[in-house]
Design a protein around this motif. Structure first.
Motif, PDB file in Angstrom:
ATOM      1  N   GLU A 216       0.841  -1.194   0.000  1.00  0.00           N
ATOM      2  CA  GLU A 216       0.000   0.000   0.000  1.00  0.00           C
ATOM      3  C   GLU A 216       0.877   1.246   0.000  1.00  0.00           C
ATOM      4  OE1 GLU A 216      -2.778  -0.427   3.207  1.00  0.00           O
ATOM      5  OE2 GLU A 216      -3.829  -2.051   2.190  1.00  0.00           O
ATOM      6  N   GLU A 217       1.692   1.355  -1.039  1.00  0.00           N
ATOM      7  CA  GLU A 217       2.582   2.492  -1.224  1.00  0.00           C
ATOM      8  C   GLU A 217       2.511   2.892  -2.683  1.00  0.00           C
ATOM      9  OE1 GLU A 217       6.487   2.102   0.797  1.00  0.00           O
ATOM     10  OE2 GLU A 217       5.797   0.068   1.185  1.00  0.00           O
ATOM     11  N   ASP A 218       2.895   4.136  -2.975  1.00  0.00           N
ATOM     12  CA  ASP A 218       2.883   4.596  -4.363  1.00  0.00           C
ATOM     13  C   ASP A 218       4.026   3.965  -5.146  1.00  0.00           C
ATOM     14  OD1 ASP A 218       0.738   6.183  -3.807  1.00  0.00           O
ATOM     15  OD2 ASP A 218       1.846   8.070  -3.782  1.00  0.00           O
ATOM     16  N   TYR A 219       3.682   3.437  -6.322  1.00  0.00           N
ATOM     17  CA  TYR A 219       4.665   2.884  -7.242  1.00  0.00           C
ATOM     18  C   TYR A 219       4.503   3.560  -8.594  1.00  0.00           C
ATOM     19  CZ  TYR A 219       6.186  -1.130  -4.440  1.00  0.00           C
ATOM     20  OH  TYR A 219       6.742  -1.931  -3.486  1.00  0.00           O
ATOM     21  N   TYR A 220       5.613   3.801  -9.257  1.00  0.00           N
ATOM     22  CA  TYR A 220       5.619   4.297 -10.630  1.00  0.00           C
ATOM     23  C   TYR A 220       5.617   3.058 -11.512  1.00  0.00           C
ATOM     24  CZ  TYR A 220       7.157   7.032 -14.694  1.00  0.00           C
ATOM     25  OH  TYR A 220       7.255   7.644 -15.920  1.00  0.00           O
ATOM     26  N   LEU A 221       4.627   2.936 -12.374  1.00  0.00           N
ATOM     27  CA  LEU A 221       4.460   1.753 -13.222  1.00  0.00           C
ATOM     28  C   LEU A 221       4.805   2.106 -14.656  1.00  0.00           C
ATOM     29  CD1 LEU A 221       3.347  -1.070 -14.092  1.00  0.00           C
ATOM     30  CD2 LEU A 221       1.077  -0.004 -14.131  1.00  0.00           C
ATOM     31  N   ILE A 222       5.613   1.255 -15.268  1.00  0.00           N
ATOM     32  CA  ILE A 222       5.892   1.338 -16.700  1.00  0.00           C
ATOM     33  C   ILE A 222       5.477  -0.014 -17.269  1.00  0.00           C
ATOM     34  CG2 ILE A 222       7.643   1.709 -18.469  1.00  0.00           C
ATOM     35  CD1 ILE A 222       9.305   2.842 -15.992  1.00  0.00           C
ATOM     36  N   THR A 223       4.632  -0.005 -18.308  1.00  0.00           N
ATOM     37  CA  THR A 223       4.130  -1.256 -18.866  1.00  0.00           C
ATOM     38  C   THR A 223       3.955  -1.144 -20.371  1.00  0.00           C
ATOM     39  OG1 THR A 223       2.412  -2.951 -18.705  1.00  0.00           O
ATOM     40  CG2 THR A 223       1.708  -0.666 -18.417  1.00  0.00           C
ATOM     41  N   ASP A 224       4.121  -2.280 -21.027  1.00  0.00           N
ATOM     42  CA  ASP A 224       3.818  -2.340 -22.459  1.00  0.00           C
ATOM     43  C   ASP A 224       2.531  -3.132 -22.680  1.00  0.00           C
ATOM     44  OD1 ASP A 224       4.607  -4.963 -22.006  1.00  0.00           O
ATOM     45  OD2 ASP A 224       6.325  -4.900 -23.356  1.00  0.00           O
ATOM     46  N   GLY A 225       1.776  -3.335 -21.617  1.00  0.00           N
ATOM     47  CA  GLY A 225       0.535  -4.089 -21.682  1.00  0.00           C
ATOM     48  C   GLY A 225       0.727  -5.554 -21.318  1.00  0.00           C
ATOM     49  N   LYS A 226       1.965  -6.018 -21.370  1.00  0.00           N
ATOM     50  CA  LYS A 226       2.272  -7.403 -21.036  1.00  0.00           C
ATOM     51  C   LYS A 226       3.303  -7.438 -19.898  1.00  0.00           C
ATOM     52  CE  LYS A 226       4.684  -9.708 -24.034  1.00  0.00           C
ATOM     53  NZ  LYS A 226       5.155 -10.479 -25.173  1.00  0.00           N
ATOM     54  N   ASN A 227       4.421  -6.770 -20.100  1.00  0.00           N
ATOM     55  CA  ASN A 227       5.488  -6.706 -19.099  1.00  0.00           C
ATOM     56  C   ASN A 227       5.321  -5.441 -18.271  1.00  0.00           C
ATOM     57  OD1 ASN A 227       6.991  -9.001 -20.228  1.00  0.00           O
ATOM     58  ND2 ASN A 227       7.297  -7.632 -21.964  1.00  0.00           N
ATOM     59  N   SER A 228       5.686  -5.529 -16.988  1.00  0.00           N
ATOM     60  CA  SER A 228       5.520  -4.377 -16.101  1.00  0.00           C
ATOM     61  C   SER A 228       6.733  -4.205 -15.209  1.00  0.00           C
ATOM     62  CB  SER A 228       4.287  -4.550 -15.213  1.00  0.00           C
ATOM     63  OG  SER A 228       3.120  -4.665 -16.011  1.00  0.00           O
ATOM     64  N   LEU A 229       7.096  -2.943 -14.990  1.00  0.00           N
ATOM     65  CA  LEU A 229       8.164  -2.565 -14.072  1.00  0.00           C
ATOM     66  C   LEU A 229       7.563  -1.568 -13.089  1.00  0.00           C
ATOM     67  CD1 LEU A 229      11.241  -2.331 -13.271  1.00  0.00           C
ATOM     68  CD2 LEU A 229      11.330  -0.416 -14.870  1.00  0.00           C
ATOM     69  N   PHE A 230       7.668  -1.873 -11.794  1.00  0.00           N
ATOM     70  CA  PHE A 230       7.173  -0.996 -10.741  1.00  0.00           C
ATOM     71  C   PHE A 230       8.375  -0.505  -9.943  1.00  0.00           C
ATOM     72  CE2 PHE A 230       3.832  -4.027 -11.604  1.00  0.00           C
ATOM     73  CZ  PHE A 230       2.640  -3.328 -11.471  1.00  0.00           C
ATOM     74  N   ILE A 231       8.443   0.791  -9.678  1.00  0.00           N
ATOM     75  CA  ILE A 231       9.497   1.347  -8.828  1.00  0.00           C
ATOM     76  C   ILE A 231       8.818   2.190  -7.756  1.00  0.00           C
ATOM     77  CG2 ILE A 231      11.554   2.800  -8.700  1.00  0.00           C
ATOM     78  CD1 ILE A 231      12.101   2.172 -11.621  1.00  0.00           C
ATOM     79  N   LYS A 232       9.177   1.919  -6.484  1.00  0.00           N
ATOM     80  CA  LYS A 232       8.606   2.708  -5.387  1.00  0.00           C
ATOM     81  C   LYS A 232       8.881   4.180  -5.638  1.00  0.00           C
ATOM     82  CE  LYS A 232       8.262  -0.052  -1.289  1.00  0.00           C
ATOM     83  NZ  LYS A 232       8.778  -0.433   0.001  1.00  0.00           N
ATOM     84  N   SER A 233       7.874   5.003  -5.443  1.00  0.00           N
ATOM     85  CA  SER A 233       7.984   6.431  -5.746  1.00  0.00           C
ATOM     86  C   SER A 233       9.127   7.102  -4.996  1.00  0.00           C
ATOM     87  CB  SER A 233       6.664   7.138  -5.447  1.00  0.00           C
ATOM     88  OG  SER A 233       5.668   6.661  -6.326  1.00  0.00           O
ATOM     89  N   ASP A 234       9.292   6.807  -3.703  1.00  0.00           N
ATOM     90  CA  ASP A 234      10.381   7.415  -2.927  1.00  0.00           C
ATOM     91  C   ASP A 234      11.745   7.040  -3.501  1.00  0.00           C
ATOM     92  OD1 ASP A 234       8.362   8.310  -1.314  1.00  0.00           O
ATOM     93  OD2 ASP A 234       8.810   6.981   0.367  1.00  0.00           O
ATOM     94  N   LEU A 235      11.899   5.778  -3.901  1.00  0.00           N
ATOM     95  CA  LEU A 235      13.146   5.320  -4.506  1.00  0.00           C
ATOM     96  C   LEU A 235      13.349   5.990  -5.859  1.00  0.00           C
ATOM     97  CD1 LEU A 235      15.615   3.465  -4.767  1.00  0.00           C
ATOM     98  CD2 LEU A 235      14.069   1.662  -5.565  1.00  0.00           C
ATOM     99  N   LEU A 236      12.287   6.101  -6.634  1.00  0.00           N
ATOM    100  CA  LEU A 236      12.389   6.716  -7.957  1.00  0.00           C
ATOM    101  C   LEU A 236      12.903   8.152  -7.863  1.00  0.00           C
ATOM    102  CD1 LEU A 236      11.976   6.569 -11.007  1.00  0.00           C
ATOM    103  CD2 LEU A 236       9.628   7.345 -10.635  1.00  0.00           C
ATOM    104  N   VAL A 237      12.413   8.904  -6.894  1.00  0.00           N
ATOM    105  CA  VAL A 237      12.871  10.281  -6.721  1.00  0.00           C
ATOM    106  C   VAL A 237      14.381  10.304  -6.500  1.00  0.00           C
ATOM    107  CG1 VAL A 237      12.758  12.299  -5.189  1.00  0.00           C
ATOM    108  CG2 VAL A 237      10.658  11.144  -5.904  1.00  0.00           C
ATOM    109  N   MET A 238      14.877   9.409  -5.652  1.00  0.00           N
ATOM    110  CA  MET A 238      16.321   9.351  -5.396  1.00  0.00           C
ATOM    111  C   MET A 238      17.087   8.956  -6.664  1.00  0.00           C
ATOM    112  SD  MET A 238      16.309   7.596  -1.626  1.00  0.00           S
ATOM    113  CE  MET A 238      18.005   7.942  -1.199  1.00  0.00           C
ATOM    114  N   LEU A 239      16.547   7.992  -7.418  1.00  0.00           N
ATOM    115  CA  LEU A 239      17.209   7.548  -8.647  1.00  0.00           C
ATOM    116  C   LEU A 239      17.223   8.646  -9.704  1.00  0.00           C
ATOM    117  CD1 LEU A 239      15.796   3.917  -8.922  1.00  0.00           C
ATOM    118  CD2 LEU A 239      18.124   4.589  -8.276  1.00  0.00           C
TER     119      LEU A 239
END
Length: 185
Positions: free
Chosen positions: A16-39
């Motif tokens: 139950e945390e915010d994730y940034y999702l990137i998807t092509d409709g089949k494959n998905s990559l989720f990155i925690k929002s707090d981590l994404l900001v640091m990256l």
């Protein structure tokens, strides 16, 4: 500095945390929002999209923010340490192709992420033993457990909790050498 470690997920968990999702409709990559900001600060504003392109070799994708994610055993989950902070389930990857390939050839697990040049820690398991709960209290810091009297010890190589190979650990004077006997990938 980042440290990324694959973590095995054996049961479904709701994050139950915010994730940034990137998807092509089949494959998905989720990155925690707090981590994404640091990256983003250390690697640039397209870091998440660059990771997705590298893993799935595609330019076609969409992005969105998810307020919660149902993490199932089909996900590959990564614990990420960035600047002293630890992000459990910091990066999540879902790819149905990985599951399909695994079902097609269950004797040889396919790790498509290795093919994409992503490095994962390899665990060398030289000893695994079940100990009754009644004996655990007697084990302390100075306890010694005999693993083998032989100079050669069978070992397993694991990635993300899966055995990917077999090896033999050999004592050579003051050093240990690991000889790969069989790779299962």
């Amino acid at each position: 500095m980042e440290r990324v470690e694959a973590v095995s997920t054996s049961q479904s968990v709701k994050a139950e945390e915010d994730y940034y999702l990137i998807t092509d409709g089949k494959n998905s990559l989720f990155i925690k929002s707090d981590l994404l900001v640091m990256l983003v600060f250390s690697h640039g504003s397209t870091v998440a999209e660059d990771i997705f392109r590298e893993i799935f070799n595609t330019e076609e994708f969409s992005t969105e923010v998810k307020e919660e994610v149902q993490i199932t055993p089909q996900f590959t989950s990564f614990r990420v340490e960035k600047d002293g902070q630890i992000f459990e389930n910091g990066i999540l990857i879902y790819s149905p192709e990985k599951e399909e390939k695994k079902e097609e050839n269950s004797e040889r697990p396919v790790h498509s992420f290795a093919e994409k040049g992503i490095s994962l820690p390899v665990v060398v398991r030289v000893f695994s033993r079940q100990i009754p709960l009644s004996q655990i209290d007697s084990i302390g810091e100075s306890s010694e457990i005999l693993i083998s009297q032989s100079d050669n010890i069978d070992a397993e190589l694991l990635v993300n909790g899966e055995v990917i190979g077999k090896a033999v650990l050999t004592k050579d004077k003051e050093n240990f050498r690991l000889k790969i006997v069989e790779l299962l990938i």
